[in-house]
Design a protein around this motif. Structure first.
Motif, PDB file in Angstrom:
ATOM      1  N   GLN A 297       0.820  -1.200   0.000  1.00  0.00           N
ATOM      2  CA  GLN A 297       0.000   0.000   0.000  1.00  0.00           C
ATOM      3  C   GLN A 297       0.858   1.254   0.000  1.00  0.00           C
ATOM      4  OE1 GLN A 297      -3.100  -0.327  -0.521  1.00  0.00           O
ATOM      5  NE2 GLN A 297      -2.867  -2.536  -0.440  1.00  0.00           N
TER       6      GLN A 297
ATOM      7  N   HIS B 233     -13.816  10.266  -0.920  1.00  0.00           N
ATOM      8  CA  HIS B 233     -13.650   8.976  -0.238  1.00  0.00           C
ATOM      9  C   HIS B 233     -14.429   7.920  -1.013  1.00  0.00           C
ATOM     10  CE1 HIS B 233     -14.704   5.918   2.884  1.00  0.00           C
ATOM     11  NE2 HIS B 233     -13.500   6.174   3.335  1.00  0.00           N
TER      12      HIS B 233
ATOM     13  N   GLU C  38     -15.705   3.695  -1.194  1.00  0.00           N
ATOM     14  CA  GLU C  38     -15.946   2.469  -0.419  1.00  0.00           C
ATOM     15  C   GLU C  38     -16.531   1.399  -1.324  1.00  0.00           C
ATOM     16  OE1 GLU C  38     -19.007   0.743   3.015  1.00  0.00           O
ATOM     17  OE2 GLU C  38     -19.182   2.801   2.263  1.00  0.00           O
TER      18      GLU C  38
ATOM     19  N   HIS D   6      -5.993   3.410   3.213  1.00  0.00           N
ATOM     20  CA  HIS D   6      -7.053   2.422   3.101  1.00  0.00           C
ATOM     21  C   HIS D   6      -7.473   1.932   4.488  1.00  0.00           C
ATOM     22  CE1 HIS D   6      -5.020   2.007  -0.831  1.00  0.00           C
ATOM     23  NE2 HIS D   6      -6.175   1.576  -1.298  1.00  0.00           N
TER      24      HIS D   6
ATOM     25  N   THR E  55     -12.117   0.771   2.084  1.00  0.00           N
ATOM     26  CA  THR E  55     -12.368   2.204   1.951  1.00  0.00           C
ATOM     27  C   THR E  55     -11.063   2.897   1.589  1.00  0.00           C
ATOM     28  OG1 THR E  55     -11.900   2.874   4.237  1.00  0.00           O
ATOM     29  CG2 THR E  55     -14.095   1.976   3.770  1.00  0.00           C
ATOM     30  N   ARG E  56     -11.161   4.033   0.918  1.00  0.00           N
ATOM     31  CA  ARG E  56      -9.972   4.733   0.453  1.00  0.00           C
ATOM     32  C   ARG E  56     -10.209   6.233   0.439  1.00  0.00           C
ATOM     33  NH1 ARG E  56      -4.552   5.429  -0.109  1.00  0.00           N
ATOM     34  NH2 ARG E  56      -4.025   6.520  -2.014  1.00  0.00           N
TER      35      ARG E  56
END
Length: 289
Positions: A22, A58, A60, A249, A286-287
């Motif tokens: 990541q 955001h 998801e 994340h 989620t990001r």
């Protein structure tokens, strides 16, 4: 039952492999005077009191697999699917307010939510934040047996949530989310409502790993089926699992008896009870963008 738990634990153990790859994104320092308790905007099924900063996005995506874990290797412990899926995108309107647009493939449920960070309370041991979350949902997939237009008023649902978060010793996060859905059964002759008391507990081992538990009893109102062809009633929702925060994340891997995802459907209850053979696997990613 012990074997099932061991299998699920083994699956959960695969998550560390995702961490090294990541990016090193980290959120900026909290705005002056702002209390930030949770690292994520959402738990697997509920909002936290966190909101986006103005102009930020955001994303998801969540899955709830329909086959039970109990089917074992032949169904890849539920991962072979099919799965109920929800995706959403959020946008920060201001320091306190954010807008979310989401969609689930259960009745092609499209929902629009507005979250407002309302109050915060400073305390050395029990800091707390209150937020309001309100939304409307439009179910656009109408079974052929129902004589109704897609834009009919009965296809729309409305819900409101009061979100209370606190953090104990910087490790134990607690959430209380009393929620109400109006028109919770869109195929019922009369308009129904459901009141649910959402609760969640999340313990953070460190900046990355945590464990969580959610329990969602329906306190009043409708607790029946959602779609024609279903039978029985809905049940209290239960979920437990792991969380991993890394590089902007948040990953969730859970076991649950509720395969519904959109708030207007999830809050009615789970389609299965919490018997050992009714557990399903779910995950969410989620990001921050």
């Amino acid at each position: 039952m012990r074997r099932k738990l061991l299998r699920l634990t083994a699956i959960l153990g695969l998550l560390p492999a995702a961490a090294p790859g990541q990016p090193s994104w980290q959120p900026g320092a909290p705005a002056a005077g702002r209390i930030e308790l949770f690292t994520a905007l959402v738990t697997p099924n509920y909002p936290t009191t966190e909101t986006l900063y103005k102009g930020t996005f955001h994303y998801e995506i969540s899955h709830r697999f329909v086959p039970p874990i109990d089917r074992g290797y032949k169904a890849n412990f539920g991962f072979d699917g099919p799965a109920n899926i929800r995706m959403s995108v959020s946008y920060g309107l201001s320091r306190r307010m954010m807008l979310t647009l989401g969609r689930s493939n259960v009745l092609d449920n499209l929902d629009l939510q507005l979250r407002y960070r309302w109050l915060q309370f400073r305390h050395d041991r029990f800091p707390a934040v209150l937020a309001l979350n309100a939304g409307a949902a439009w179910n656009t997939e109408i079974p052929a047996v129902v004589d109704r237009r897609a834009l009919a008023a009965d296809n729309f649902q409305y819900y409101g949530q009061l979100v209370l978060n606190t953090m104990v010793a910087d490790r134990l996060g607690l959430g209380l989310v009393p929620s109400c859905v109006y028109n919770s059964a869109i195929f019922s002759v009369d308009r129904q409502y459901t009141v649910t008391l959402g609760t969640y507990v999340q313990y953070f081992f460190n900046h990355a790993w945590g464990i969580l538990l959610e329990y969602s009893p329906a306190l009043a109102g409708y607790q029946g089926i959602l779609s024609p062809g279903e039978s029985g009633r809905s049940h209290h929702s239960l979920a437990w699992g792991l969380s991993l925060d890394t590089g902007g994340h948040t990953f969730y891997l859970i076991a649950t008896n509720n395969t519904r995802l959109s708030p207007s459907q999830f809050l009615v209850g789970a389609p299965y009870d919490a018997a050992p053979d009714n557990w399903r696997t779910g995950f969410g990613i989620t990001r921050f963008l």
